[in-house]
Design a protein around this motif. Structure first.
Motif, PDB file in Angstrom:
ATOM      1  N   ASP A 173       9.779  -2.057  -6.113  1.00 36.03           N
ATOM      2  CA  ASP A 173       9.865  -1.949  -4.783  1.00 36.03           C
ATOM      3  C   ASP A 173      11.211  -1.583  -4.194  1.00 36.03           C
ATOM      4  N   ILE A 174      12.023  -2.151  -4.557  1.00 34.51           N
ATOM      5  CA  ILE A 174      13.662  -1.769  -3.883  1.00 34.51           C
ATOM      6  C   ILE A 174      13.838  -0.440  -4.225  1.00 34.51           C
ATOM      7  N   GLN A 191       0.724  -1.363  -0.073  1.00 32.32           N
ATOM      8  CA  GLN A 191      -0.144   0.072  -0.008  1.00 32.32           C
ATOM      9  C   GLN A 191       0.776   1.328   0.051  1.00 32.32           C
ATOM     10  N   ARG A 192       2.030   1.222   0.624  1.00 30.44           N
ATOM     11  CA  ARG A 192       2.924   2.372   0.634  1.00 30.44           C
ATOM     12  C   ARG A 192       3.548   2.697  -0.525  1.00 30.44           C
ATOM     13  N   ASN A 193       4.002   1.459  -1.019  1.00 29.48           N
ATOM     14  CA  ASN A 193       4.564   2.116  -2.635  1.00 29.48           C
ATOM     15  C   ASN A 193       3.471   2.402  -3.334  1.00 29.48           C
ATOM     16  N   LEU A 214       4.762  11.093   7.015  1.00 31.57           N
ATOM     17  CA  LEU A 214       5.474  12.053   6.175  1.00 31.57           C
ATOM     18  C   LEU A 214       4.787  12.128   4.858  1.00 31.57           C
ATOM     19  N   LEU A 215       4.460  10.953   4.306  1.00 34.66           N
ATOM     20  CA  LEU A 215       3.887  10.899   2.859  1.00 34.66           C
ATOM     21  C   LEU A 215       2.704  11.619   3.028  1.00 34.66           C
ATOM     22  N   ALA A 216       1.601  11.110   4.002  1.00 33.83           N
ATOM     23  CA  ALA A 216       0.447  12.128   4.015  1.00 33.83           C
ATOM     24  C   ALA A 216       0.484  13.411   3.911  1.00 33.83           C
TER      25      ALA A 216
END
Ligand SMILES: C[S@@+](CC[C@H](N)C(=O)[O-])C[C@H]1O[C@@H](n2cnc3c(N)ncnc32)[C@H](O)[C@@H]1O
Length: 282
Positions: A28-29, A6-8, A51-53
């Protein structure tokens, strides 16, 4: 708790929204390495998902995010045949003009090696067969770090000088600087002002609705090794926007694994990824 997957996906969405860059699967890497780098650059120790949010609502943070996720590989005279074409086919045409003037756009200039290579090619043409050509090279990128580096014009230099083709003498266009300490010696070169003067660096996002230039303004556009980062639809939109800025008969150079796609009927291919504008795109 958000899963890695989900993060990716979240990172891909943010990156696409901010830059148009479409990360394909199997990244992913790369994503987790770049997120680590972002953390380090920001000296951030909190939750990465928090942070992403906040990225999209924070201008400074989105700049840092973009700078971390762009891929900036470049070198002087990359795909040298384009510079050979510039000096043997494009520039000689200007030699017969009373007051020759050339406008060139380099639309993903990264750390600057590409626009400096263009500037050196023009200087060489001036030595060989054009008295003086008024030159404007606009070099743009979305990444503010590379733009800063490019406008400073300082590069590491190998002893062999293999960064440059045989027809360019780097000493003519760069000052040499040696940095020494007790253990090592490093050589840097800095672009001379006569080269820098020809180039204007500015931040432009190629996915912006409009580009800040008049239509039919450029004689030559370098759009190399950047289309590959976009999906087909976005590549087409970018190509059409750039094409409007190119004069009829002007030259479009694109990267070795890119194609002019939507413009096929509006260009004539005259060499390896070299296209002439033959018909307006309406
Ligand atoms: C691989 S480099 C290519 C550099 C150079 N054109 C060459 O061929 O050597 C791709 C550059 O495209 C820039 N880029 C990526 N997305 C962009 C966008 N939406 N707008 C402008 N530049 C972008 C990156 O920051 C990066 O510096």
């Amino acid at each position: 708790m958000i899963s890695q997957n989900q993060r990716n996906e979240n990172v891909k969405k943010i990156l696409y929204k901010l830059t148009g860059i479409s990360l394909v699967d199997n990244k992913d890497i790369m994503i987790s390495n770049r997120l680590q780098k972002l953390r380090r650059n920001l000296n951030y120790h909190g939750d990465i998902d928090d942070l992403l949010a906040s990225i999209e609502n924070d201008k400074e943070l989105s700049t840092q995010f973009i700078n971390t996720f762009t891929t900036n590989k470049t070198n002087f005279f990359r795909e040298e045949f384009h510079f050979n074409d510039l000096i043997t086919r494009v520039l000689p045409k200007f030699a017969s003009f009373d007051a020759p003037r050339i406008n060139i756009y380099c639309c993903a200039s990264s750390t600057g090696e590409e626009p400096y290579s263009i500037a050196m090619t023009i200087k060489e043409a001036e030595i060989k067969y054009i008295n003086k050509i008024k030159t404007s090279i606009i070099a743009s990128d979305i990444d503010t770090n590379v733009l800063k580096q490019a406008s400073e014009g300082i590069y590491g230099f190998s002893k062999s000088g293999k960064e440059f083709p045989t027809w360019i003498s780097p000493a003519k266009y760069f000052k040499r600087r040696v940095q020494k300490d007790a253990y090592s010696e490093e050589v840097f070169i800095k672009a001379k002002d006569e080269l820098k003067r020809l180039i204007t660096f500015q931040k432009i996002n190629l996915t912006d609705e409009r580009y800040p230039f008049e239509d039919d303004f450029f004689d030559v556009i370098f759009c190399r090794n950047v289309l590959i980062y976009f999906n087909e639809d976005d590549q087409n939109k970018i190509l059409v926007k750039l094409f409007k800025k190119l004069k009829m008969g002007g030259t479009l150079y694109i990267g070795h694994s890119e194609s002019p796609r939507i413009l096929t009927k509006h260009v004539e291919r005259i060499g390896q990824n070299i296209f002439l504008k033959i018909k307006e795109y309406i």
